[in-house]
Motif scaffolding. Structure first.
Motif, PDB file in Angstrom:
ATOM      1  N   SER A 205       0.848  -1.189   0.000  1.00 34.92           N
ATOM      2  CA  SER A 205       0.000   0.000   0.000  1.00 34.92           C
ATOM      3  C   SER A 205       0.880   1.234   0.000  1.00 34.92           C
ATOM      4  CB  SER A 205      -0.920   0.010   1.223  1.00 34.92           C
ATOM      5  OG  SER A 205      -1.582   1.242   1.353  1.00 34.92           O
ATOM      6  N   ASP A 209      -5.678   6.094  -0.969  1.00 33.38           N
ATOM      7  CA  ASP A 209      -6.510   5.163  -1.730  1.00 33.38           C
ATOM      8  C   ASP A 209      -5.736   4.493  -2.852  1.00 33.38           C
ATOM      9  OD1 ASP A 209      -6.126   7.361  -3.286  1.00 33.38           O
ATOM     10  OD2 ASP A 209      -8.245   7.702  -3.772  1.00 33.38           O
ATOM     11  N   ARG A 210      -4.434   4.274  -2.639  1.00 35.02           N
ATOM     12  CA  ARG A 210      -3.598   3.651  -3.667  1.00 35.02           C
ATOM     13  C   ARG A 210      -2.933   2.386  -3.132  1.00 35.02           C
ATOM     14  NH1 ARG A 210      -3.530   6.955  -7.902  1.00 35.02           N
ATOM     15  NH2 ARG A 210      -2.046   5.636  -9.007  1.00 35.02           N
ATOM     16  N   THR A 212      -0.153  -0.995  -4.418  1.00 35.18           N
ATOM     17  CA  THR A 212       0.892  -1.393  -5.354  1.00 35.18           C
ATOM     18  C   THR A 212       0.566  -2.777  -5.896  1.00 35.18           C
ATOM     19  OG1 THR A 212       2.516  -0.143  -4.076  1.00 35.18           O
ATOM     20  CG2 THR A 212       3.358  -1.704  -5.675  1.00 35.18           C
ATOM     21  N   SER A 233       1.698   1.549  -9.154  1.00 35.54           N
ATOM     22  CA  SER A 233       0.790   2.182  -8.199  1.00 35.54           C
ATOM     23  C   SER A 233      -0.533   2.475  -8.902  1.00 35.54           C
ATOM     24  CB  SER A 233       1.404   3.485  -7.672  1.00 35.54           C
ATOM     25  OG  SER A 233       0.447   4.225  -6.929  1.00 35.54           O
ATOM     26  N   VAL A 234      -1.634   1.946  -8.338  1.00 30.28           N
ATOM     27  CA  VAL A 234      -2.946   2.147  -8.940  1.00 30.28           C
ATOM     28  C   VAL A 234      -3.931   2.608  -7.878  1.00 30.28           C
ATOM     29  CG1 VAL A 234      -2.540   0.378 -10.696  1.00 30.28           C
ATOM     30  CG2 VAL A 234      -3.682  -0.242  -8.569  1.00 30.28           C
ATOM     31  N   ASN A 235      -4.948   3.317  -8.314  1.00 34.61           N
ATOM     32  CA  ASN A 235      -6.038   3.699  -7.430  1.00 34.61           C
ATOM     33  C   ASN A 235      -6.904   2.477  -7.153  1.00 34.61           C
ATOM     34  OD1 ASN A 235      -8.911   4.835  -6.844  1.00 34.61           O
ATOM     35  ND2 ASN A 235      -7.582   6.613  -6.667  1.00 34.61           N
ATOM     36  N   GLU A 238      -9.386   1.429  -9.687  1.00 31.77           N
ATOM     37  CA  GLU A 238      -8.920   0.995 -11.004  1.00 31.77           C
ATOM     38  C   GLU A 238      -8.733  -0.513 -11.083  1.00 31.77           C
ATOM     39  OE1 GLU A 238      -6.439   4.997 -12.333  1.00 31.77           O
ATOM     40  OE2 GLU A 238      -5.399   3.400 -11.256  1.00 31.77           O
TER      41      GLU A 238
END
Length: 449
Positions: A205, A209-210, A212, A233-235, A238
């Motif tokens: 993490s 709100d993201r 890995t 790194s993604v929301n 997503e």
């Protein structure tokens, strides 16, 4: 008239025997207690090596994650015993000892997750990433008492762990090493992107709100782009946990329309049109984007029922899309003939290596086993027409469309009725697994048959 003392007794906590603060009603017996009294009850029982039971005497297990306090009870006390409640709150504030801060910076009754596998001897009792709740510090001053949601050994007891074995939970309810799928096409730079439907694993993490994610390497390049081999790194919006959607489909799965989709009196998607599953719209529908354009020159995105689509795959090399074919035998539903032997059709697409989607003349579009079809060349097509004409002149009576029920077709026995597309190629019958293009026409045929 009832005195204030008698009214106050109605709101008395069964543990501290005083007016309830932040009253919580337990589902097991319906009795109410102070929130902090219940937490102390749970912690004391858990640290003594037991499983907390209802203090009301019903012997049911008390949940570690307590429900919200009762607003109705609180308002009733504010209306009926306001002075006693104000004094109770003041006394509790003076006696309150802040025990929310625990070792390692964790908060009592806060959610956590295991940052590594937790062992008892040589056996793993809690897997890395398992969520739980901190009850507080142990008496030894070195460990925290934690109730994990699940243990590998099936035990419901708490575990005393060092703070280094814990971490804050990942956002979005994700867990370490959980398999996820990309909900969108994620463009990282001019050379790297994560295509829709790419599968990866949560590895950490970044706060907020993201998370890995390490996506699985792609076997093929997507145009001039490729999937990165490093963590991304993604929301949390997503990606989603990988799972089967309604109807057994999955995100980014290639599909095709099993019937013509109509809006009003206009066909917006024709049977066989390819598409991609984007998401699960509801418990009964999927969001699919089809490879066709509307009048606004944008992709056609519809929320469809699972029966309105079929899986899609590449066709066999000898049966390309648009190939004319002829049914070698009757194509059956479980209880009726959908397509009679000799009926000609056109290949629309592939369903799986053994099934193709065919639109038959004056009939339904069905998924049929490849072994039940014959590809027609110009010569074979003319020969089939001549044979069909000779058969109709010498054998079949002159039957109109309203006399379908007079055609004598011997139904297959129970042993011959196919149970799957694989069996269809073995016993001479193909199972129609899709719904018809023209439901009214097929309803009439099925009723007649």
């Amino acid at each position: 008239m009832t005195s204030e003392e008698e009214v106050a007794e109605l709101f008395c906590c069964g543990i501290c025997e005083d007016l309830m603060l932040a009253p919580i009603t337990l589902v097991c017996c319906g009795r109410s207690f102070c929130k902090e009294c219940l937490r102390l009850w749970i912690k004391t029982n858990a640290q003594q090596g037991g499983i907390p039971r209802c203090p009301g005497g019903c012997t049911k297990k008390v949940p570690f994650r307590l429900p919200q306090h009762s607003i109705a009870l609180r308002k009733a006390m504010e209306q009926l015993v306001p002075e006693r409640l104000a004094n109770r709150i003041k006394e509790a504030a003076e006696e309150e000892i802040d025990e929310t801060d625990c070792l390692g910076g964790f908060k009592a009754w806060g959610d956590i997750a295991a940052s590594r596998d937790i062992l008892y001897g040589s056996s793993i009792i809690v897997r890395q990433g398992s969520p739980g709740i901190v009850l507080g510090n142990c008496d030894d001053g070195c460990h925290l008492t934690v109730k994990f949601d699940e243990r590998e050994d099936g035990s419901e007891l708490c575990v005393n762990v060092v703070p280094e074995a814990l971490m804050l939970p990942l956002p979005g309810g994700f867990r370490l090493h959980q398999k996820v799928v990309a909900l969108y096409e994620l463009l990282l730079n001019s050379d790297m992107k994560v295509p829709l439907g790419s599968v990866g694993h949560i590895i950490g993490s970044l706060g907020g709100d993201r998370v890995t994610v390490l996506f699985e390497p792609a076997k093929l390049l997507f145009g001039d782009h490729s999937i990165p081999e490093y963590p991304v790194s993604v929301n949390i919006r997503e990606v989603a946990a990988q799972r089967l959607l309604v109807g057994g489909f999955s995100i980014a799965q290639r599909v095709q329309a099993s019937m013509s989709l109509v809006v009003g009196n206009r066909v917006v998607v024709h049977a066989g049109c390819r598409g991609t599953v984007l998401a699960e719209f509801s418990d009964t529908r999927l969001t699919v984007v089809f490879e066709t354009e509307t009048e606004e020159s944008s992709p056609s995105c519809f929320n469809v029922l699972p029966l309105e689509i079929l899986p899609w795959c590449d066709l066999p090399a000898h049966l390309p899309a648009g190939s004319p074919v002829r049914a070698l035998q009757h194509l059956m539903s479980p209880c009726a003939i959908l397509v009679h032997a000799g009926t000609k059709g056109t290949i629309l697409g592939g369903v799986d290596p053994a099934l193709v989607f065919v639109a038959f003349e004056n009939g339904p579009a069905v998924a049929a086993a490849v072994s039940t079809l014959e590809q027609l060349s110009d010569e074979k097509e003319s020969e089939a027409e001549e044979k069909l004409l000779e058969k109709s002149e010498t054998v079949a009576p002159d039957i109109g469309s309203s006399d379908l029920s007079s055609i004598d077709v011997e139904p297959p026995s129970d042993e011959e009725t196919p149970n799957s597309a694989t069996e269809a190629g073995n016993n001479g019958f193909a199972c129609a697994v899709s719904t018809p293009i023209n439901s009214a026409r097929v309803t009439a045929v099925l009723s007649a048959d």
